[in-house]
Design a protein around this motif. Structure first.
Motif, PDB file in Angstrom:
ATOM      1  N   MET A 220       0.812  -1.190   0.000  1.00 41.35           N
ATOM      2  CA  MET A 220       0.000   0.000   0.000  1.00 41.35           C
ATOM      3  C   MET A 220       0.865   1.268   0.000  1.00 41.35           C
ATOM      4  N   GLY A 221       1.993   1.212   0.717  1.00 40.77           N
ATOM      5  CA  GLY A 221       2.879   2.367   0.791  1.00 40.77           C
ATOM      6  C   GLY A 221       3.487   2.720  -0.556  1.00 40.77           C
ATOM      7  N   ARG A 222       3.798   1.692  -1.336  1.00 39.87           N
ATOM      8  CA  ARG A 222       4.383   1.956  -2.661  1.00 39.87           C
ATOM      9  C   ARG A 222       3.372   2.589  -3.607  1.00 39.87           C
ATOM     10  N   LEU A 223       2.116   2.201  -3.473  1.00 39.26           N
ATOM     11  CA  LEU A 223       1.067   2.780  -4.303  1.00 39.26           C
ATOM     12  C   LEU A 223       0.880   4.258  -3.978  1.00 39.26           C
ATOM     13  N   ILE A 224       0.912   4.591  -2.716  1.00 39.47           N
ATOM     14  CA  ILE A 224       0.785   5.989  -2.300  1.00 39.47           C
ATOM     15  C   ILE A 224       1.980   6.796  -2.793  1.00 39.47           C
ATOM     16  N   ALA A 225       3.179   6.226  -2.711  1.00 36.63           N
ATOM     17  CA  ALA A 225       4.373   6.916  -3.203  1.00 36.63           C
ATOM     18  C   ALA A 225       4.283   7.150  -4.711  1.00 36.63           C
ATOM     19  N   LEU A 226       3.760   6.170  -5.433  1.00 34.62           N
ATOM     20  CA  LEU A 226       3.583   6.336  -6.877  1.00 34.62           C
ATOM     21  C   LEU A 226       2.601   7.452  -7.186  1.00 34.62           C
ATOM     22  N   LEU A 227       1.509   7.505  -6.447  1.00 39.40           N
ATOM     23  CA  LEU A 227       0.531   8.570  -6.670  1.00 39.40           C
ATOM     24  C   LEU A 227       1.103   9.939  -6.335  1.00 39.40           C
ATOM     25  N   ILE A 228       1.941   9.996  -5.290  1.00 41.50           N
ATOM     26  CA  ILE A 228       2.582  11.262  -4.937  1.00 41.50           C
ATOM     27  C   ILE A 228       3.533  11.700  -6.046  1.00 41.50           C
ATOM     28  N   LEU A 229       4.220  10.760  -6.666  1.00 41.48           N
ATOM     29  CA  LEU A 229       5.163  11.099  -7.738  1.00 41.48           C
ATOM     30  C   LEU A 229       4.463  11.442  -9.043  1.00 41.48           C
ATOM     31  N   LEU A 230       3.247  10.989  -9.234  1.00 38.31           N
ATOM     32  CA  LEU A 230       2.532  11.281 -10.471  1.00 38.31           C
ATOM     33  C   LEU A 230       2.129  12.751 -10.579  1.00 38.31           C
ATOM     34  N   ILE A 231       1.814  13.377  -9.465  1.00 38.76           N
ATOM     35  CA  ILE A 231       1.355  14.774  -9.496  1.00 38.76           C
ATOM     36  C   ILE A 231       2.446  15.712 -10.018  1.00 38.76           C
ATOM     37  N   PRO A 232       3.673  15.722  -9.452  1.00 37.44           N
ATOM     38  CA  PRO A 232       4.698  16.603 -10.024  1.00 37.44           C
ATOM     39  C   PRO A 232       5.129  16.171 -11.420  1.00 37.44           C
ATOM     40  N   GLY A 233       5.049  14.879 -11.703  1.00 36.59           N
ATOM     41  CA  GLY A 233       5.382  14.414 -13.052  1.00 36.59           C
ATOM     42  C   GLY A 233       4.416  14.970 -14.083  1.00 36.59           C
ATOM     43  N   CYS A 234       3.146  15.001 -13.738  1.00 33.86           N
ATOM     44  CA  CYS A 234       2.142  15.571 -14.647  1.00 33.86           C
ATOM     45  C   CYS A 234       2.315  17.080 -14.780  1.00 33.86           C
ATOM     46  N   MET A 235       2.706  17.732 -13.682  1.00 31.30           N
ATOM     47  CA  MET A 235       2.975  19.175 -13.754  1.00 31.30           C
ATOM     48  C   MET A 235       4.115  19.467 -14.721  1.00 31.30           C
ATOM     49  N   ALA A 236       5.189  18.687 -14.619  1.00 32.92           N
ATOM     50  CA  ALA A 236       6.338  18.897 -15.501  1.00 32.92           C
ATOM     51  C   ALA A 236       5.971  18.608 -16.951  1.00 32.92           C
ATOM     52  N   ALA A 237       5.176  17.570 -17.178  1.00 34.97           N
ATOM     53  CA  ALA A 237       4.761  17.238 -18.545  1.00 34.97           C
ATOM     54  C   ALA A 237       3.879  18.334 -19.132  1.00 34.97           C
ATOM     55  N   ALA A 238       2.984  18.892 -18.323  1.00 36.94           N
ATOM     56  CA  ALA A 238       2.136  19.987 -18.800  1.00 36.94           C
ATOM     57  C   ALA A 238       2.983  21.228 -19.112  1.00 36.94           C
ATOM     58  N   GLY A 239       4.020  21.467 -18.302  1.00 36.15           N
ATOM     59  CA  GLY A 239       4.909  22.592 -18.564  1.00 36.15           C
ATOM     60  C   GLY A 239       5.668  22.437 -19.869  1.00 36.15           C
ATOM     61  N   ILE A 240       6.138  21.222 -20.134  1.00 41.64           N
ATOM     62  CA  ILE A 240       6.836  20.963 -21.397  1.00 41.64           C
ATOM     63  C   ILE A 240       5.887  21.163 -22.574  1.00 41.64           C
ATOM     64  N   LYS A 241       4.644  20.714 -22.428  1.00 40.10           N
ATOM     65  CA  LYS A 241       3.660  20.870 -23.507  1.00 40.10           C
ATOM     66  C   LYS A 241       3.371  22.341 -23.772  1.00 40.10           C
ATOM     67  N   LEU A 242       3.225  23.133 -22.714  1.00 37.79           N
ATOM     68  CA  LEU A 242       2.971  24.565 -22.898  1.00 37.79           C
ATOM     69  C   LEU A 242       4.150  25.255 -23.579  1.00 37.79           C
TER      70      LEU A 242
END
Length: 84
Positions: free
Chosen positions: A1-23
């Protein structure tokens, strides 16, 4: 369960960076997205999103590696050796 939460935490900044690259990419090719009406403002927002996402992602990884003692000497926290 802890690894799943860590993955979800890492997805948020990853999506932010991807959106920044797209812009930033859309700014270079002259494509304006709906909330932006000035190209340089869209590029600046993309740069800020990318930098914030990278900062959060790198900080999370550095914090985790410090906790596991897997960093080199220059990234370790310095301890105060004061006596009361």
């Amino acid at each position: 369960m802890g690894r799943l939460i860590a993955l979800l935490i890492l997805l948020i900044p990853g999506c932010m960076a991807a959106a920044g690259i797209k812009l930033m990419r859309d700014t270079v090719f002259g494509v304006l997205n709906s909330p932006f009406q000035i190209p340089w403002l869209q590029g600046l927002a993309g740069l800020i999103l990318f930098a914030a996402g990278l900062y959060l992602l790198g900080g999370f990884i550095l914090y985790r590696d410090r906790k596991r003692n897997q960093v080199s000497e220059r990234f370790k926290k310095k301890q105060n050796n004061r006596r009361a």
